[in-house]
Design a protein around this motif. Structure first.
Motif, short mmCIF file in Angstrom:
data_model
loop_
_atom_site.label_atom_id
_atom_site.label_comp_id
_atom_site.label_asym_id
_atom_site.label_seq_id
_atom_site.Cartn_x
_atom_site.Cartn_y
_atom_site.Cartn_z
N LYS A 9 0.82 -1.22 0.00
CA LYS A 9 0.00 0.00 0.00
C LYS A 9 0.86 1.27 0.00
CE LYS A 9 -4.53 1.03 2.06
NZ LYS A 9 -5.34 0.17 1.18
N SER A 10 2.15 1.15 -0.22
CA SER A 10 3.04 2.29 -0.08
C SER A 10 2.83 3.37 -1.14
CB SER A 10 4.50 1.81 -0.12
OG SER A 10 4.79 1.14 -1.34
N ASP A 11 2.48 3.00 -2.35
CA ASP A 11 2.22 3.99 -3.39
C ASP A 11 0.95 4.77 -3.03
OD1 ASP A 11 1.28 5.25 -5.83
OD2 ASP A 11 2.67 3.95 -6.93
N PRO A 12 0.98 6.12 -3.11
CA PRO A 12 -0.20 6.92 -2.74
C PRO A 12 -1.48 6.56 -3.47
CG PRO A 12 1.73 8.33 -2.92
CD PRO A 12 2.15 6.96 -3.40
N ARG A 13 -1.38 5.99 -4.66
CA ARG A 13 -2.61 5.66 -5.37
C ARG A 13 -3.37 4.50 -4.71
NH1 ARG A 13 -2.22 1.88 -10.02
NH2 ARG A 13 -0.27 0.72 -9.87
N PHE A 14 -2.71 3.79 -3.78
CA PHE A 14 -3.36 2.70 -3.06
C PHE A 14 -3.81 3.11 -1.65
CE2 PHE A 14 -0.60 0.43 -6.11
CZ PHE A 14 -1.56 -0.35 -6.74
N TRP A 15 -3.56 4.34 -1.26
CA TRP A 15 -3.96 4.77 0.08
C TRP A 15 -5.48 4.81 0.23
CZ3 TRP A 15 -0.64 9.85 0.97
CH2 TRP A 15 0.71 9.50 1.03
N ASN A 16 -5.95 4.51 1.43
CA ASN A 16 -7.32 4.91 1.79
C ASN A 16 -7.34 6.43 1.81
OD1 ASN A 16 -7.81 2.14 2.25
ND2 ASN A 16 -7.22 2.33 4.40
N ARG A 17 -8.53 7.04 1.69
CA ARG A 17 -8.59 8.49 1.58
C ARG A 17 -9.68 9.10 2.46
NH1 ARG A 17 -4.17 11.04 -0.87
NH2 ARG A 17 -3.24 9.45 -2.25
N LEU A 18 -9.29 10.18 3.18
CA LEU A 18 -10.22 10.97 3.98
C LEU A 18 -10.38 12.35 3.34
CD1 LEU A 18 -11.91 11.40 6.61
CD2 LEU A 18 -9.80 12.29 7.65
N TYR A 19 -11.64 12.75 3.13
CA TYR A 19 -11.94 14.05 2.55
C TYR A 19 -12.77 14.87 3.54
CZ TYR A 19 -10.41 12.21 -1.99
OH TYR A 19 -9.68 11.67 -3.02
N ARG A 20 -12.26 16.07 3.87
CA ARG A 20 -12.99 16.98 4.77
C ARG A 20 -13.97 17.83 3.98
NH1 ARG A 20 -9.01 20.45 6.57
NH2 ARG A 20 -9.64 21.90 4.92
N ASN A 21 -15.19 17.94 4.49
CA ASN A 21 -16.23 18.73 3.86
C ASN A 21 -15.93 20.22 4.07
OD1 ASN A 21 -18.71 19.97 3.11
ND2 ASN A 21 -19.86 18.14 3.71
N GLU A 39 -2.26 14.20 6.64
CA GLU A 39 -2.19 14.83 7.95
C GLU A 39 -3.04 14.11 8.99
OE1 GLU A 39 -4.24 18.03 5.30
OE2 GLU A 39 -3.03 16.22 4.98
N ALA A 40 -4.08 13.41 8.53
CA ALA A 40 -4.95 12.68 9.46
C ALA A 40 -4.34 11.35 9.89
CB ALA A 40 -6.32 12.44 8.84
N GLY A 41 -3.36 10.86 9.14
CA GLY A 41 -2.75 9.58 9.47
C GLY A 41 -3.57 8.38 9.07
N LEU A 42 -4.28 8.48 7.95
CA LEU A 42 -5.20 7.42 7.53
C LEU A 42 -4.84 6.79 6.19
CD1 LEU A 42 -8.66 8.92 8.62
CD2 LEU A 42 -7.50 6.94 9.59
N ARG A 43 -3.56 6.78 5.86
CA ARG A 43 -3.14 6.14 4.60
C ARG A 43 -3.50 4.66 4.59
NH1 ARG A 43 3.04 8.58 4.21
NH2 ARG A 43 2.46 10.80 4.15
N GLY A 44 -3.36 4.02 5.73
CA GLY A 44 -3.74 2.62 5.86
C GLY A 44 -2.62 1.67 5.54
N SER A 45 -2.89 0.39 5.74
CA SER A 45 -1.96 -0.68 5.40
C SER A 45 -2.80 -1.91 5.05
CB SER A 45 -1.03 -0.99 6.57
OG SER A 45 -1.75 -1.40 7.70
N GLY A 46 -2.22 -2.79 4.24
CA GLY A 46 -2.94 -3.99 3.85
C GLY A 46 -3.94 -3.74 2.74
N TYR A 47 -4.60 -4.81 2.31
CA TYR A 47 -5.59 -4.75 1.24
C TYR A 47 -6.95 -4.46 1.86
CZ TYR A 47 -7.60 -5.86 -3.34
OH TYR A 47 -8.22 -5.79 -4.56
N GLY A 48 -7.47 -3.26 1.63
CA GLY A 48 -8.69 -2.80 2.31
C GLY A 48 -9.95 -3.40 1.75
N MET A 49 -10.93 -3.57 2.62
CA MET A 49 -12.25 -4.07 2.22
C MET A 49 -13.36 -3.08 2.61
SD MET A 49 -11.62 -6.80 0.58
CE MET A 49 -13.32 -7.26 0.34
N GLY A 50 -13.58 -2.90 3.93
CA GLY A 50 -14.71 -2.10 4.37
C GLY A 50 -14.38 -1.18 5.52
N VAL A 51 -15.41 -0.48 6.04
CA VAL A 51 -15.20 0.51 7.09
C VAL A 51 -16.46 0.65 7.94
CG1 VAL A 51 -15.91 2.40 5.54
CG2 VAL A 51 -14.52 2.91 7.57
#
Length: 559
Positions: free
Chosen positions: A93-105, A117-129
């Protein structure tokens, strides 16, 4: 539907129509993704190996992470896979295109990517939330499910999150999929249920398809063993205890994806409904906060009307007929029909045919799904993210489409009408849609949609609110109960006599988390004559003559 239910629904609809004017206008949606600042593209990393997870990711959450009253977005992403994966190799998941993403309204129809800045890039192969305020801090945290376990991100209240998985005792293994925070023992602290899908790993991947024809396909789930789901009890000190084995989950194997929480038998305790893929659907009945009893077969939820298992993926529950009882929807693959289970005082009847849902869905495949009053007429509609699991399904079944448009089904006195073609251009675009969440992103009283598409750009769909109907949004704040009021039951009677009921929860759909804010459409009524909240603590709170067209925050009263 019983004769009594039909009469009650018809009378309520007639009364609402007569006193409230035209409630049959169609909700219209516009794709605002391009100008929204949301440029997320799900990266499932498809390979020639046809690894099953490639077809399954990912979920999306609509939640207010910074407490400013405006809903923010979180998208779950896959990770880089090799073709094939070497023994012991992990998704990257190191490449930014694979990061999970948080968007502030930004409160103006746009969003800002604050992932780093939120620290939510993540690790592993993501499924749900799943989103939930598990530590009663006033800010919702995130639980991200992965192909190999879960990650708990505590909301620090300053715009950042910290991975506290290990400290919280949430170490898990296996293919984790759906999740939902809920207070199963009503002690004021949110517990957690996590569905697991299959006993699968890259080393266990099989060759499926047609060798003679020269193509490979994703394997059917029957090629892999079922697994047990996970239940975690919140200890009230920031930690959790794996409680499933002692609470009726041991030996209850499934192939779980979506999960919905409701008090299905009206005994005051939250129950768990799980959508299982190609095995029996499950319904875990809460026995007074001490244990659960799996009763899907006994209560009529396990199979379709012909006694067959089906590919349960997305799930949701709501009171469709305004009779005070939550029904259950579970979607499926093409040729199986989506399932609607009517609640008969705690047991269920399969009524896909009677509701019109069977005829509408016979050739479609569904994933994320939510009941929500999209036109604010006082009746909960159904929106479904669609697309087949097999990207090459046309090779064997040319009449089935891999890419499908979203479906919008209008609720007409408990029967469904396909209004997709009238709901705007976004409902005519073929997609590989997966996770779907619902929430009022611009606080205008009309529910919007966010969709995470497999290996494709995400979509933000704005509800244009052209129906002219009124509404109310209710934010619950617990004191004795958990801070978010998860598990509270909210009932209203409008000025014209239409009654509605909703259960405070962020769960449902497919691997996703929707806004926990309760939303009621009021038709042409401008006032709620009576509003009642039954909190998880047992406290009952009532209000009269509540004006509509507002967001109302209700704090739990003291005993």
């Amino acid at each position: 539907m019983t004769r009594r239910d039909l009469l009650r629904c018809a009378a309520a609809q007639a009364l609402s129509s007569a006193l409230s004017g035209d409630t049959r206008k169609i909700p219209l949606f516009r794709d605002i993704t391009a100008g929204s600042g949301v440029n997320f593209v799900n990266q499932s990393s498809p390979t020639a190996e046809k690894y099953l997870p490639e077809s399954m990711t990912g979920g999306v959450a609509i939640f207010d992470y910074d407490g400013d009253g405006w809903l923010d977005l979180f998208f779950v992403n896959g990770a880089k896979l090799s073709s094939p994966m070497a023994p012991g190799q992990q998704p990257d998941k190191s490449d930014p295109r694979f990061w999970n993403r948080l968007y502030r309204n930004n409160r103006n129809g746009t969003f800002t990517d604050v992932t780093a800045e939120a620290g939510l890039r993540g690790s592993g192969y993501g499924m749900g939330v799943a989103a939930g305020d598990y530590n009663n801090s006033g800010r919702p945290s995130l639980l991200v499910t992965n192909l190999d376990g879960c990650i708990l991100y505590r909301n620090n209240g300053d715009g950042t999150f910290t991975d506290l998985t290990q400290k919280a005792g949430l170490l898990s293994s296996g293919w984790c999929a759906g999740a939902s925070f809920f207070d199963f023992n009503r002690d004021g602290h949110l517990d957690l249920v996590v569905t697991r899908y299959l006993s699968w790993s890259f080393s266990k991947n099989q060759w499926c398809g047609e060798r003679k024809e020269g193509y490979r396909a994703y394997c059917h789930p029957d090629k892999f063993p079922a697994v047990e789901h996970l239940l975690y009890k919140n200890n009230g000190d920031g930690t959790f205890t794996n409680f499933g084995a002692g609470a009726g989950f041991k030996g209850m194997f499934g192939k779980g994806l979506g999960v919905s929480i409701e008090d299905f038998n009206a005994d005051g305790w939250p129950d768990i409904a799980i959508a299982n893929d190609s095995v029996a659907q499950q319904l875990f009945i809460n026995r007074n906060g001490t244990a659960f009893e799996e009763a899907g077969l006994a209560l009529g939820l396990a199979y379709d009307g012909d006694g067959r298992a089906f590919a349960g993926m997305g799930i949701d529950s709501a009171d469709l007929t305004n009779t005070g009882r939550p029904d259950i929807f579970i979607d499926a693959l093409a040729n199986q029909k989506y399932a609607l289970f009517r609640n008969r005082n705690g047991s269920f009847d399969y009524e896909s045919g009677e509701s019109g849902l069977g005829a509408i869905s016979a050739s479609h495949s569904g994933w994320g799904a939510k009941f929500a009053d999209m036109d604010n007429d006082g009746w909960k509609d159904l929106v479904i993210a669609q697309g087949h699991v097999m990207d090459n399904i046309a090779l064997t079944q040319p009449w089935i489409k891999y890419l499908e448009p979203l479906a919008m089904l209008g609720n007409r006195q408990g029967r469904f009408e396909d209004i997709s073609s009238q709901s705007g251009k976004p409902f005519s675009i073929p997609l590989a849609a997966r996770g779907l969440a619902v929430g009022d992103l611009n606080n205008d009283g009309c529910l919007d949609l966010v969709i995470n598409c497999n290996n494709s750009p995400a979509l933000i769909l704005k509800n244009e609110g052209a129906t002219g109907n009124h509404w109310i949004g209710i934010d619950t704040v617990g004191t004795t109960s958990n801070r978010e009021g998860i598990g509270a039951c909210v009932s209203i009677r409008t000025a014209s006599g239409l009654r509605q009921r909703a259960y405070v929860s962020a769960g449902g759909s497919y691997l996703s988390s929707s806004s926990k804010r309760v939303h009621f459409g009021l038709g042409q009524d401008r006032t709620i004559a009576e509003l009642e909240i039954v909190w998880p603590s047992g406290i009952v709170q009532k209000m009269k003559d509540v004006p509509g067209d507002q967001r109302l925050t209700i704090t739990e009263s003291r005993r």
